[in-house]
Design a protein around this motif. Sequence first.
Motif, PDB file in Angstrom:
ATOM      1  N   LYS A  86       0.833  -1.208   0.000  1.00  0.00           N
ATOM      2  CA  LYS A  86       0.000   0.000   0.000  1.00  0.00           C
ATOM      3  C   LYS A  86       0.867   1.256   0.000  1.00  0.00           C
ATOM      4  CE  LYS A  86      -2.832   0.763   3.604  1.00  0.00           C
ATOM      5  NZ  LYS A  86      -2.609   2.074   4.245  1.00  0.00           N
ATOM      6  N   ALA A  99       7.644  10.000  15.310  1.00  0.00           N
ATOM      7  CA  ALA A  99       8.239   9.189  14.240  1.00  0.00           C
ATOM      8  C   ALA A  99       7.132   8.868  13.251  1.00  0.00           C
ATOM      9  CB  ALA A  99       8.822   7.911  14.823  1.00  0.00           C
ATOM     10  N   ALA A 144       6.468   8.325   8.948  1.00  0.00           N
ATOM     11  CA  ALA A 144       6.894   8.348   7.544  1.00  0.00           C
ATOM     12  C   ALA A 144       5.987   9.239   6.722  1.00  0.00           C
ATOM     13  CB  ALA A 144       6.879   6.930   6.980  1.00  0.00           C
ATOM     14  N   ASP A 159       1.688  -0.721  11.966  1.00  0.00           N
ATOM     15  CA  ASP A 159       0.363  -1.157  11.524  1.00  0.00           C
ATOM     16  C   ASP A 159       0.042  -2.588  11.966  1.00  0.00           C
ATOM     17  OD1 ASP A 159      -0.129   1.260  10.292  1.00  0.00           O
ATOM     18  OD2 ASP A 159       0.709   0.609   8.379  1.00  0.00           O
TER      19      ASP A 159
HETATM   20  C1  S3P Z   1       2.607   4.982   6.219  1.00  0.00           C
HETATM   21  C2  S3P Z   1       3.107   5.380   7.420  1.00  0.00           C
HETATM   22  C3  S3P Z   1       2.528   4.996   8.711  1.00  0.00           C
HETATM   23  C4  S3P Z   1       1.569   3.814   8.589  1.00  0.00           C
HETATM   24  C5  S3P Z   1       0.653   3.970   7.419  1.00  0.00           C
HETATM   25  C6  S3P Z   1       1.445   4.067   6.129  1.00  0.00           C
HETATM   26  C7  S3P Z   1       3.250   5.435   4.966  1.00  0.00           C
HETATM   27  O1  S3P Z   1       1.803   6.105   9.236  1.00  0.00           O
HETATM   28  O2  S3P Z   1       0.816   3.676   9.775  1.00  0.00           O
HETATM   29  O3  S3P Z   1      -0.234   2.870   7.311  1.00  0.00           O
HETATM   30  O4  S3P Z   1       2.976   4.844   3.907  1.00  0.00           O
HETATM   31  O5  S3P Z   1       4.042   6.378   5.036  1.00  0.00           O
HETATM   32  P1  S3P Z   1       2.507   7.224  10.175  1.00  0.00           P
HETATM   33  O6  S3P Z   1       3.439   7.998   9.340  1.00  0.00           O
HETATM   34  O7  S3P Z   1       1.345   8.065  10.661  1.00  0.00           O
HETATM   35  O8  S3P Z   1       3.164   6.450  11.286  1.00  0.00           O
END
Ligand code: S3P
Length: 447
Positions: free
Chosen positions: A30, A174, A176, A327
């Motif tokens: 994803k 933290a 992404a 996740d």
């Molecule tokens: C993601 C980062 C994560 C994760 C999300 C996908 C991404 O979120 O929980 O399902 O693709 O950068 P956060 O950045 O809020 O931790």
Amino acid sequence: MPHLEMQALTRARARRGQPLRGVLDAPGDKSVSHRALILAALARGVTHITGLLTSDDVLATARAMEALGADISWPVSDANIWTVTGCAGLWSPPEAPLDFGNSGTGVRLTMGAVAGAGIPAVFTGDESLSSRPMRRVLDPLAQMGAASRSEDGRLPVTLEGGPLTGIDYAPPIASAQVKSAILLAGLGARGETVVRESRLTRNHTETMLGLFGAKVSTERDGDGAIIRLDGPQALTATDLIVPGDPSSAAFATVAALIRPGSDITLRNVMTNPARTGLYRVLERMGADISFTPAGMAAGEAVADMRVRASQLNAIDLEPDIAPDLIDEYPILAVACAFASGVSRLRGLAELRAKESDRLAATWNLLRANGVETEIAGDDLIIDGGGNVGGGAAVETEGDHRIAMASLVLGTVSGAAVTVDKAGMIATSYPGFIRDMKALGAMIEPLG
Ligand code: S3P
């Protein structure tokens, strides 16, 4: 538009069945799928994307990219190759609000890219997304020069458009998504953009920017990293294969581990360490999982993963590993319910900002099925190893990962488990029920 087999589904039920057996291709990742569409839509030229995840979240991003000016041809054959003609950095202000449905990744990354493109746009989402915090992205974007309007930092959000300047930013959490939004904005900003993360998070944006010809540098800094990008930079189209999603593969993995006699193989799973914390934790708990390297996809190593049923032991899990399995806590919690001893998963505050209050929803799914569990501060404590009675009608709070974790629990528990909103599974893993059934699990849609 591709057929979404689960869109209309309301409830689903799982019952204890045979051991799981067989070989499956993991669904497309994803995170990589969102990024592939956004970068392709910004790039000059034509990008072919093979194996894009056709989940509701990713389709929302695809529609947003079309609304911003990219030309996207949706695949008509099983080969699942998408063709995106990008806008060479020149996105047009969309005529209508961009609706991201349930997708935090789609909305936050696109906000960054739209800010970098210097155009105005309105962002909306479903009820769950509209309750999630956006200031974590809007604050750094405002520092770069992208003014926005919103009530209380929630959707709907209006970005005003205008020129940006690079910033040097240390995100307080933290994330992404936050890092990626800033880097995508930095692509269109004047000067250097620096993101200082105190703990490494998934680095797909940095890797994929490189594949699209951008210059991004990453320097390790203690437990974290300093990422630098000079703006403005243009992207060039490139062809991509999407690797398999370790977050989706997690469900069949845990189902096989906890059902005695199971032996399954999941093919092409991405092994980026920032995504595979769950597998390292399961191995520490005694799981029998082996990885056979299977090449590279979108700059990521992939492997075929063999999972055999295992007697698991409880774990006391340190908080700093959280970004590597952020996740996966709901499905890890299910594994802990079947592990002998008391597990403590520490430092889960960030789960409260996910598609639901995922800490409370995970606690509830266990408790409703007869597992002794408790939330202590930001920790989840699970007393495992007993007979998990099951039998609950779990309220998923509209959270796809709570729905899938509950159904996995139901494949081993004493009594059948139902979930109220199985249609939400299509946001990340539309083929979940089909794949689980192919491995022999007794999971049925209830219409
Ligand atoms: C993601 C980062 C994560 C994760 C999300 C996908 C991404 O979120 O929980 O399902 O693709 O950068 P956060 O950045 O809020 O931790």
